[in-house]
Design a protein around this motif. Structure first.
Motif, mmCIF file in Angstrom:
data_model
loop_
_atom_site.group_PDB
_atom_site.id
_atom_site.type_symbol
_atom_site.label_atom_id
_atom_site.label_comp_id
_atom_site.label_asym_id
_atom_site.label_seq_id
_atom_site.Cartn_x
_atom_site.Cartn_y
_atom_site.Cartn_z
ATOM 1 N N GLY A 155 43.217 26.949 23.950
ATOM 2 C CA GLY A 155 44.495 26.363 23.207
ATOM 3 C C GLY A 155 43.973 25.669 21.866
ATOM 4 N N ASP A 156 42.574 25.443 21.757
ATOM 5 C CA ASP A 156 42.090 24.762 20.584
ATOM 6 C C ASP A 156 42.128 26.015 19.391
ATOM 7 N N PRO A 157 42.071 25.550 18.068
ATOM 8 C CA PRO A 157 41.759 26.340 17.263
ATOM 9 C C PRO A 157 40.351 26.833 16.933
ATOM 10 N N LEU A 158 39.976 27.868 16.126
ATOM 11 C CA LEU A 158 38.670 28.386 16.086
ATOM 12 C C LEU A 158 38.680 29.140 14.788
ATOM 13 N N VAL A 159 37.570 29.078 14.009
ATOM 14 C CA VAL A 159 37.100 30.018 12.800
ATOM 15 C C VAL A 159 35.649 30.448 12.709
ATOM 16 N N LEU A 160 35.801 31.796 12.861
ATOM 17 C CA LEU A 160 34.289 32.444 12.872
ATOM 18 C C LEU A 160 34.147 32.773 11.343
ATOM 19 N N HIS A 161 33.010 32.206 10.760
ATOM 20 C CA HIS A 161 32.733 32.362 9.465
ATOM 21 C C HIS A 161 32.017 33.757 9.317
ATOM 22 N N CYS A 162 32.104 34.444 8.328
ATOM 23 C CA CYS A 162 31.584 35.914 7.895
ATOM 24 C C CYS A 162 30.503 35.493 6.922
ATOM 25 N N ARG A 182 37.660 48.215 16.113
ATOM 26 C CA ARG A 182 38.311 47.388 15.603
ATOM 27 C C ARG A 182 38.636 46.355 16.364
ATOM 28 N N LEU A 183 38.429 44.897 16.191
ATOM 29 C CA LEU A 183 38.912 43.886 16.839
ATOM 30 C C LEU A 183 40.438 43.809 16.757
ATOM 31 N N PRO A 184 41.544 43.759 17.942
ATOM 32 C CA PRO A 184 42.730 43.454 17.730
ATOM 33 C C PRO A 184 43.058 42.192 16.857
ATOM 34 N N GLN A 185 44.025 42.206 16.080
ATOM 35 C CA GLN A 185 44.418 41.074 15.449
ATOM 36 C C GLN A 185 46.153 41.196 15.514
ATOM 37 N N ASN A 186 46.391 40.021 15.424
ATOM 38 C CA ASN A 186 47.732 39.541 15.772
ATOM 39 C C ASN A 186 48.292 38.386 14.897
ATOM 40 N N GLU A 187 49.422 37.743 15.147
ATOM 41 C CA GLU A 187 49.901 36.586 14.781
ATOM 42 C C GLU A 187 48.961 35.403 15.048
ATOM 43 N N ARG A 188 48.443 35.423 16.213
ATOM 44 C CA ARG A 188 47.379 34.421 16.778
ATOM 45 C C ARG A 188 46.068 34.552 16.173
ATOM 46 N N VAL A 189 45.402 35.794 15.910
ATOM 47 C CA VAL A 189 44.196 35.969 15.527
ATOM 48 C C VAL A 189 44.122 36.913 14.405
ATOM 49 N N SER A 190 43.548 36.551 13.216
ATOM 50 C CA SER A 190 43.570 37.417 12.000
ATOM 51 C C SER A 190 42.540 37.008 11.064
ATOM 52 N N GLN A 191 42.153 38.094 10.454
ATOM 53 C CA GLN A 191 41.068 37.767 9.347
ATOM 54 C C GLN A 191 41.546 37.198 8.012
ATOM 55 N N GLY A 192 40.935 36.503 7.126
ATOM 56 C CA GLY A 192 41.513 35.894 6.102
ATOM 57 C C GLY A 192 40.942 36.760 4.926
ATOM 58 N N LEU A 193 41.383 36.420 3.623
ATOM 59 C CA LEU A 193 41.086 36.954 2.504
ATOM 60 C C LEU A 193 39.329 37.110 2.396
ATOM 61 N N ASN A 194 38.699 35.639 2.914
ATOM 62 C CA ASN A 194 37.670 35.618 2.569
ATOM 63 C C ASN A 194 36.824 36.066 3.712
ATOM 64 N N GLY A 195 37.153 36.842 4.504
ATOM 65 C CA GLY A 195 36.658 37.549 5.572
ATOM 66 C C GLY A 195 36.456 36.844 6.806
ATOM 67 N N ASP A 196 36.813 35.589 6.816
ATOM 68 C CA ASP A 196 36.346 34.614 8.115
ATOM 69 C C ASP A 196 37.576 35.402 9.070
ATOM 70 N N LEU A 197 37.426 35.021 10.516
ATOM 71 C CA LEU A 197 38.201 35.532 11.421
ATOM 72 C C LEU A 197 38.703 34.073 11.989
ATOM 73 N N TYR A 198 39.961 33.911 12.072
ATOM 74 C CA TYR A 198 40.830 32.524 12.306
ATOM 75 C C TYR A 198 41.550 32.888 13.732
ATOM 76 N N PHE A 199 41.446 31.858 14.366
ATOM 77 C CA PHE A 199 42.268 31.846 15.830
ATOM 78 C C PHE A 199 43.164 30.726 15.627
ATOM 79 N N SER A 200 44.597 30.887 15.721
ATOM 80 C CA SER A 200 45.456 29.727 15.775
ATOM 81 C C SER A 200 45.280 28.984 16.930
ATOM 82 N N ASN A 201 44.877 29.536 17.875
ATOM 83 C CA ASN A 201 44.715 28.839 19.291
ATOM 84 C C ASN A 201 43.956 30.001 20.364
#
Length: 1194
Positions: A155-162, A182-201
Motif C-alpha cells: 500500500g505504500d508508494p515507491l520510486v525506483l530511480h533510473c 517490458r514491465l507492465p505499466q498501468n494507472e498504478r505503475v508507470s514510468q516518468g519522463l525522467n525515466g524513474d519508475l513510480y508506484f502510486s501504491n
C-alpha cells in the motif's frame, strides 16, 4: 520636422514601388534551357545545423550546389578558412563540396568537433550553407553503484530511480526484466519522463528481483543496462504472521491494516512550477501522484480550453502532450489528482518562446536589364528576430556598392538592374533561440521568348472530358501568353476556357466542335514566338446492345451479343471475360465480331460473362450471367455415387514417402473420374481428416509424400459425375521420424503500433510443419542502411514480437527463422518493415488559391518534407468552410467540408462553392497515424454569379386595364442585384402568344402596377433578376383582366329562363317513367338461382377481381386523357405555388391500380398524381374500376 517629412516620403515611394513591382520570373527545369542560361549558385543539399555523428564511422558533411558555370567550393571551420589540402584525412567528393573525414583508420571524431560552413561560388555570385555544428555522439556506461534491495509495506508508494548516464543525444529509457520483456505499466505503475519508475501504491505481486532500467543510444545503436533492483513487498497478512510467531499473546498487537489515504504528488514537487517551450515543439507536462486507492489524473487549462486536435494524454493521463505549440498555448495548466478520499493539484505556468520562423522567405529573382524587383525577408519569433543581409557571403555593409540596390530593413529594392547586378544574397534572421539563413539570387538575363512545348503536338480526348493544351515557355522579361484557334481565329477568352499561369489552356468540357488547331503566342519586348498544337475530340465508345441473362440446359449452346458504337477514327478491341478472368482455353468458346458463342455447355460454364470494349482513349463494359441447369436424365438407367474403395495397403515405407494401393468399388453406371486420398494425423488431430492428393479414376496406386514426425493413416474416396463415395476403411498407421523444419513462417511483417516500437508479426507454422517437438522462432532485426549488426531473440511458438525504444518510422530489415529440437530451418528471406508512425510534424506551406469561376477554385500548396511526415504519406486533406455571403453580410453557421487528395499531390480543386461568398481553408498532411497540423487559414472570395429566380410573383387587383404585380427578391442573389426584368405578352382564345413587351425595374422595387392593358385578356408574364454577371432563372405567371361591365350586363343567365325550367322537368318525368317500367319487367320473370342470373347478366358496374393478381379490371375514360388548359389550375390570388392537390381516390391510388378491402376501405398505395397514358383504341372493353364507379355514383 524636415527629416520626418523626408522619411515619410521615402516610405510612400517604397509602397508605390512595391505596388508597381513586376513578378519575378521562374526558370523552367528544361535540361536544354538550363545548359544555355547562366545562373548563380544555389545550395541544393547540406547537412543539418546540429549534426551529431557516429564516432565509429567516417564523418560526411554534405554540401551540394548547382549553377552555370558549375560552382567551386570552399569551407570555414570555427570562422576561419579550413585548408583541406593540409589534412590528409579530409577529402572532397568529385564535382561536389561534400567533405569526407576519414576517422576509421586511427582518427578521432573529437578532433573534428566545430562549426563548419560551406561556400559555393561562380562568376555570378556565392551561396553559403548554414553553420553546421559537428559533435560526436556519446553513450557512456552507467556509473558503478551498489543497489540496495527495496523493502516496502503493501500500500505504500515507491520510486525506483533510473538516473541514466548523460549521453549525446539523450538516451531512450525503458524498464524490462531479465527476459527482455517490458514491465507492465498501468494507472498504478508507470514510468516518468525522467525515466524513474513510480508506484502510486505497491502490491504483493510487485515483488521481484529484476527491475532493470535500460538506456538506448540510437546513434551508436547501443543499449546500457543498470544493475537489477530487487523489490520485496510485505503484505499485512505476512507481517501479522511474523509478529505472532515471535511474540507472546500478551505482547501481540499486530501490524496496522491497510490505510487508505488521499493523493499527494510524487512529481513535480510543490504546488507550482514553470515551463518554457519553443514554438512548434511538443509540450510535455507530467503529474504522477501516490495514494490509496490509486488516484486518477485530470488536466485543465486555467482561463481557457485545451486545444482540440493537438492535445493528447499519455502514460494513463499522467502526461499532457500538446503538439505544434504556439504562443496561444502559453498559460497556466493544472493537473488534479483525485481518489475517493480527496484531491491535490499542481499548477504549471507555461511560457512559449519562438526561434525565428519564416513569414516570407526571399525567393530567387530573374530579371531582364532595366527591370525592377525586390527581395523580401520577413521572419517572426519571440523575441522578435534581428534581420541582417549579406551579399555573396559578405555583410552587405562592407560589400562592394551596387547603385541599383537599396536596403530598407527586411527588403532589398532593385531599380534599373544591369547584368553586373547579378549576385547571391543571404538573409539571416536570429534571436537567442536560433537562426534562419536563406540564399536568394538575383540573376539578370535578357532572353527573347521561347516555347518549350514540341511543335504540332497532337492531343486526343473523349468528348465531355477536360482538355489541357500545353504551352511551356521562358523569356526575360516574362512573356505574355495568348491563345488563338484556327489560322485566322480571334484571341480566346470567356468562361469556356481556363488560362493557367504556366501557359496551359484548359477546356473544362471539350465538345466535338472544340477540335482544331490552337496557336500559342509568347511575346516580350525582345521578340515573339508561336507554336501550334492540334486537338481531336472523339465520340465516346458505347455498348448499344448488351449481353443478356441466359438459362441453358447442360449440353446445349448459348450466345451473348455485344454490339458497340465508337468513333470511326478509333480502332476498338472487344475482349470477353468470365468471372473477371480470362475465358477458358477451350475450343467450345467461339468469339465472333459482336458475340460470344459457347457450344456443348457444361456445369463449369456457369458464371458471369463480361464484354469489354477498349480503344486507346476509353473503355466500357457490360456483363450478363449464365445459369446452367441439368438436362432431364434418361429414366431407363439409374446412376449413383460409386461404392467406397477397399483393401488399402501400405508398401515401400521410407522417411519421406510411402506407396498406397487399393481396390475400387462398383461405379454404379457412372465411370469413376478420380480418387481422393485423405490422411489423419493420429498424434495431433485424431479423427480429423485432411486432403492429401487425388489421382485419375484408372489409377489404383499412388506414391505419397510424407512430412517428418507425423503418425499417418490414409483413406480413399472415389468420385464420379454423380458425387463422392463414402470413405474407405482407414489404412494401418505409419509414424515418420522427426527432422529440422523444412520451411519458415510466412507473412512476416514489421509495423509499429506506437512511435517508439516495431511489432514483428508472422504466420506461425501449422500442424506437422514443425517436423518435431520444441517448435520456436528466431526473430532477427536491424535498422536498414546504417550498418548495424543483427539483433536476435528466440521466442516460443507465438506469432509476434515487439521491439521497444525504436526511432520513429525508420526502415528495418527483419527475418524470422523456425527451429525445433532437431535444428534450424533454412535461412529465411529478409523483409523490410517500418517502426511506428507518429503524427506529421509540419503543415503544408505556401497555400495559394486560384479562383477558376464563381463556383470552382484551385488550391496549390508546397509539399511537406518527407522526413517530417513520420509515416506513410497518404495524401493531403483540405478543410474549407463558408464564412459569410458577401451579399447578405451576415455570418452563418460554420459547416466545414473536407476533401482528401491521395498521394504526394500539390494541388486540388474545390467544387460546389457558392458565388459571391467569403471562404476560409487550410491544408493538412495525412499519414497512417492521422493528420498533421493545419496550415494557417487562407481567406478567399468567390466572384459574383447569376441570381436564382425571384422567391415569388403574385398578381392581384385585376381591373379592366391594369394588374398589380408583387414579388420577393431571389433566395440566392449570388451577387449585388442591379435590376429586375419583366416581360409579358397576351394569349388569345386559341392559346397563341402575342407580341412581347419588356420592362426594366430598379432592384429596390418590390411591386408594380401595370396599366394600359386590354380588358378581358389573358397575359403571360416572365420575371427574373439580374446581377452584373447576367440574368438569373425566370419565374412565369398568367393573369386575366376583367371584362367590360356593360358587356357583362348583357349576358343572360340561362338558368333563370322559363323554357329551360320546363325542359328540365320533362326530362326528369321521362326518367321516372323508364325506371318504373324497368322495375315491373324485372319482377315479371320466374325465380332462378342467383349465380346463374349473375353469369347470364353480368352487371357492367360490378366486375369481379382478376384471378391472377387480385386487382380490379382496368378503367379507361376518354375524358381523363384530355390535357388541362394552361392556367386552369392557377390559384385565385395568382400566387405561384407547387401544383395544387386535386384530391381523388384515383389520384391517390394511381388510377386503375387502386384497390379496396372487403369492407370497402381503400388499400391502394398513396403516391403523387401522375399523368394518365392515352387509352388504346376507342374505348376500354373491360368494366370500370370501383374507384370510377364510386365517382359516377357521386
Amino acid at each position: 520636422m524636415m527629416t520626418k517629412k523626408t522619411i515619410s516620403a521615402s516610405r510612400a515611394s517604397l509602397i508605390l514601388f512595391l505596388c508597381q513591382m513586376i513578378t519575378a520570373l521562374e526558370v523552367p527545369l528544361d535540361p536544354i534551357l538550363l545548359k544555355e542560361l547562366s545562373q548563380p549558385p544555389t545550395i541544393t543539399q547540406q547537412s543539418p545545423k546540429d549534426y551529431i555523428v557516429d564516432p565509429r564511422e567516417n564523418i560526411v558533411i554534405q554540401c551540394e550546389a548547382k549553377g552555370k558555370p558549375p560552382p567551386s567550393f570552399s569551407w570555414t571551420r570555427n570562422g576561419t578558412h579550413f585548408d583541406i589540402d593540409k589534412d590528409a584525412r579530409v577529402t572532397v567528393k568529385p564535382n561536389s563540396g561534400t567533405l569526407v573525414i576519414n576517422i576509421m583508420n586511427g582518427g578521432k571524431a573529437e578532433a573534428y568537433e566545430g562549426v563548419y560552413q560551406c561556400t559555393a561560388r561562380n562568376e555570378r555570385g556565392a551561396a553559403i550553407s548554414n553553420n553546421i555544428v559537428i559533435r560526436p555522439s556519446r553513450s557512456p556506461l552507467w556509473t558503478k553503484e551498489k543497489v540496495e534491495p527495496k523493502h516496502v509495506r503493501e500500500g505504500d508508494p515507491l520510486v525506483l530511480h533510473c538516473s541514466p548516464p548523460v549521453g549525446l543525444p539523450p538516451p531512450i529509457i525503458f524498464w524490462m526484466d531479465n527476459s527482455f520483456q517490458r514491465l507492465p505499466q498501468n494507472e498504478r505503475v508507470s514510468q516518468g519522463l525522467n525515466g524513474d519508475l513510480y508506484f502510486s501504491n505497491v502490491k504483493p505481486e510487485d515483488t521481484r528481483e529484476d527491475y532493470i532500467c535500460y538506456a538506448r543510444f540510437n546513434h551508436t545503436q547501443t543499449i546500457q543496462q543498470k544493475q537489477p533492483i530487487s523489490v520485496k513487498v510485505f503484505s499485512m497478512d505476512s507481517l501479522n504472521e511474523t509478529i505472532s510467531a515471535n511474540l507472546s499473546d500478551t505482547d501481540f498487537y499486530g501490524a496496522k491494516p491497510l490505510t487508505e489515504r488521499r493523493p499527494t504528488l510524487l512529481t513535480p514537487v510543490g504546488s507550482t512550477s514553470n515551463k518554457v517551450e519553443l514554438r512548434g515543439n511538443v509540450l510535455l507536462l507530467e503529474c504522477i501522484a501516490e495514494g490509496l486507492p490509486t488516484p486518477l489524473i485530470r488536466w485543465i487549462k486555467e482561463g481557457g480550453e485545451l486545444p482540440i486536435n493537438r492535445t493528447f494524454f499519455e502514460n494513463f493521463k499522467k502526461t499532457l502532450k500538446i503538439v505544434e505549440v504556439s504562443e496561444a498555448d502559453s498559460g497556466k495548466y493544472k493537473c488534479v489528482a483525485r481518489n475517493p478520499l480527496g484531491s491535490t493539484h499542481h499548477t504549471i505556468t507555461v511560457t512559449v518562446k519562438a526561434a525565428p520562423y519564416w513569414i516570407t522567405a526571399p525567393r530567387n529573382l530573374v530579371l531582364s536589364p532595366g527591370e525592377d524587383g525586390t527581395l523580401i525577408c520577413r521572419a517572426n519569433g519571440n523575441p522578435k528576430p534581428n534581420i541582417s543581409w549579406l551579399t555573396n557571403g559578405v555583410p552587405i555593409a562592407i560589400a562592394p556598392e551596387d547603385p541599383s540596390r537599396k536596403v530598407d530593413g527586411d527588403t532589398i529594392i532593385f531599380s534599373d538592374v544591369q547584368e553586373r547586378s547579378s549576385a547571391v544574397y543571404q538573409c539571416n534572421a536570429s534571436n537567442e533561440y536560433g537562426y534562419l539563413l536563406a540564399n536568394a539570387f538575383v540573376n539578370v538575363l535578357a532572353e527573347p521568348p521561347r516555347i518549350l512545348t514540341p511543335a504540332n503536338k497532337l492531343y486526343q480526348i473523349i468528348a465531355n472530358n477536360p482538355a489541357l493544351l500545353d504551352c511551356a515557355f521562358f523569356g526575360s522579361p516574362v512573356p505574355e501568353i495568348e491563345w488563338f484557334k484556327g489560322v485566322k481565329g480571334s484571341i480566346l477568352h470567356g468562361d469556356l476556357y481556363v488560362f493557367h499561369d504556366n501557359g496551359t489552356l484548359e477546356i473544362p468540357v471539350a465538345q466535338k466542335d472544340s477540335s482544331g488547331t490552337y496557336t500559342c503566342v509568347a511575346r516580350n519586348k525582345l521578340g515573339k514566338v508561336q507554336n501550334e498544337v492540334h486537338l481531336e475530340v472523339k465520340d465516346p465508345t458505347m455498348i448499344i446492345k448488351q449481353p443478356e441473362y441466359k438459362i441453358i440446359q447442360k449440353g446445349g449452346q448459348v450466345s451473348f451479343e455485344c454490339t458497340i458504337k465508337h468513333d470511326r477514327t478509333l480502332l476498338p478491341t472487344i475482349t470477353w471475360l468470365k468471372d473477371n478472368g480470362e475465358l477458358p482455353d477451350d475450343e467450345r468458346f467461339i468469339i465472333h465480331k459482336d458475340s460470344l458463342a459457347i457450344m456443348n455447355v457444361t456445369d463449369k460454364d456457369d458464371g458471369t460473362y463480361t464484354c469489354v470494349a477498349n480503344t486507346t482513349l476509353d473503355s466500357v463494359s457490360a456483363s450478363a450471367v449464365l445459369t446452367v441447369v441439368a438436362a432431364t436424365p434418361t429414366p431407363a438407367i439409374i446412376y449413383d455415387r460409386p461404392d467406397p474403395p477397399f483393401d488399402l495397403e501400405l508398401t515401400d515405407q521410407l522417411e519421406r514417402s510411402i506407396q498406397l494401393s487399393w481396390i475400387p468399388g462398383y461405379d454404379n453406371n457412372s465411370p469413376i473420374t478420380n480418387f481422393v486420398i485423405e490422411y489423419e494425423d493420429g498424434m495431433r488431430e485424431p479423427g480429423v481428416w485432411h486432403y492429401q492428393t487425388e489421382v485419375r479414376g484408372t489409377q489404383t496406386t499412388v506414391q505419397l509424400k510424407l512430412s517428418p514426425y507425423v503418425n499417418y493413416s490414409f483413406r480413399v474416396i472415389a468420385v464420379n459425375e454423380i458425387g463422392r463415395s463414402q470413405p474407405s476403411e482407414a489404412s494401418e498407421q505409419y509414424l515418420t521420424k522427426a527432422a529440422k523444419p523444412d520451411e519458415n513462417p510466412s507473412g512476416v511483417q514489421g509495423i509499429g503500433s506506437e512511435p517508439d516500437n516495431l511489432v514483428i508479426i508472422w504466420e506461425p507454422l501449422k500442424g506437422f510443419q514443425s517436423n518435431g517437438r520444441g517448435l520456436q522462432y528466431k526473430v532477427s532485426w536491424r535498422q536498414k542502411d546504417v550498418g548495424d549488426e543483427w539483433t536476435s531473440v528466440i521466442v516460443a511458438n507465438v506469432s509476434k514480437y515487439i521491439v521497444s525504444g525504436t526511432p520513429t518510422f525508420v526502415p528495418y530489415e527483419i527475418k524470422v527463422q523456425a527451429l525445433n529440437d532437431i535444428g534450424y530451418a533454412p535461412e529465411p528471406a529478409e523483409v523490410i518493415g517500418h517502426s511506428g508512425e507518429d503524427l506529421p510534424m509540419v503543415a503544408p506551406g505556401n497555400v495559394q488559391v486560384h479562383i477558376v469561376n464563381s463556383t470552382l477554385a484551385k488550391v496549390h500548396w508546397d509539399p511537406v518534407p518527407l522526413k517530417t511526415v513520420r509515416g506513410h504519406l497518404q495524401g493531403y486533406r483540405i478543410y474549407y468552410w463558408k464564412v459569410q455571403s458577401l451579399s447578405k453580410r451576415r455570418r452563418r453557421h460554420v459547416e466545414k467540408k473536407i476533401l482528401t487528395f491521395s498521394g504526394n499531390k500539390t494541388h486540388g480543386m474545390l467544387p460546389g462553392l457558392e458565388p459571391y461568398s467569403s471562404y476560409k481553408l487550410n491544408v493538412r498532411v495525412v499519414n497512417g497515424k492521422g493528420e498533421g497540423p493545419a496550415s494557417p487559414d487562407k481567406l478567399f472570395k468567390t466572384p459574383e454569379g447569376v441570381p436564382s429566380s425571384p422567391s415569388f410573383l403574385k398578381i392581384s387587383n385585376p381591373t379592366l386595364d391594369s394588374l398589380t404585380l408583387e414579388w420577393g427578391p431571389p433566395t440566392h442573389p449570388n451577387g449585388i442585384l442591379i435590376a429586375y426584368t419583366l416581360k409579358f405578352q397576351p394569349i388569345n382564345s386559341t392559346h397563341e402568344l402575342g407580341p412581347l413587351v419588356e420592362i426594366r425595374i430598379p432592384a429596390n422595387e418590390t411591386s408594380l402596377i401595370l396599366s394600359n392593358l386590354n380588358y378581358s385578356t389573358r397575359y403571360k408574364f416572365y420575371f427574373y433578376a439580374q446581377t452584373s454577371v447576367g440574368s438569373g432563372s425566370q419565374i412565369t405567371e398568367e393573369a386575366v383582366t376583367i371584362m367590360d361591365e356593360a358587356m357583362a350586363s348583357r349576358q343572360v343567365d340561362i338558368a333563370t329562363q322559363g323554357w329551360f325550367i320546363g325542359l328540365m322537368c320533362a326530362v326528369a318525368l321521362l326518367i321516372l317513367i323508364l325506371l318504373i317500367v324497368c322495375f315491373i319487367r324485372r319482377n315479371k320473370g320466374g325465380k332462378y338461382p342467383v349465380k346463374e342470373k349473375e353469369d347470364a347478366h353480368a352487371d357492367p358496374e360490378i366486375q369481379p377481381m382478376k384471378e391472377d393478381d387480385g386487382t380490379f379490371g382496368e378503367y379507361s375514360d376518354a375524358e381523363d386523357h384530355k390535357p388541362l388548359k394552361k392556367g386552369s389550375r392557377t390559384p385565385s390570388d395568382r400566387t405561384v405555388k407547387k401544383e395544387d392537390s386535386d384530391d381523388s381516390l384515383v389520384d391517390y391510388g394511381e388510377g386503375v391500380n387502386g384497390q379496396f378491402n372487403e369492407d370497402g376501405s381503400f388499400i391502394g398505395q398513396y403516391s403523387g398524381k401522375k399523368e394518365k397514358e392515352p387509352a388504346e383504341g376507342n374505348e376500354s372493353s373491360e368494366a370500370p374500376s370501383p374507384v370510377n364507379a364510386m365517382n359516377s355514383f357521386v
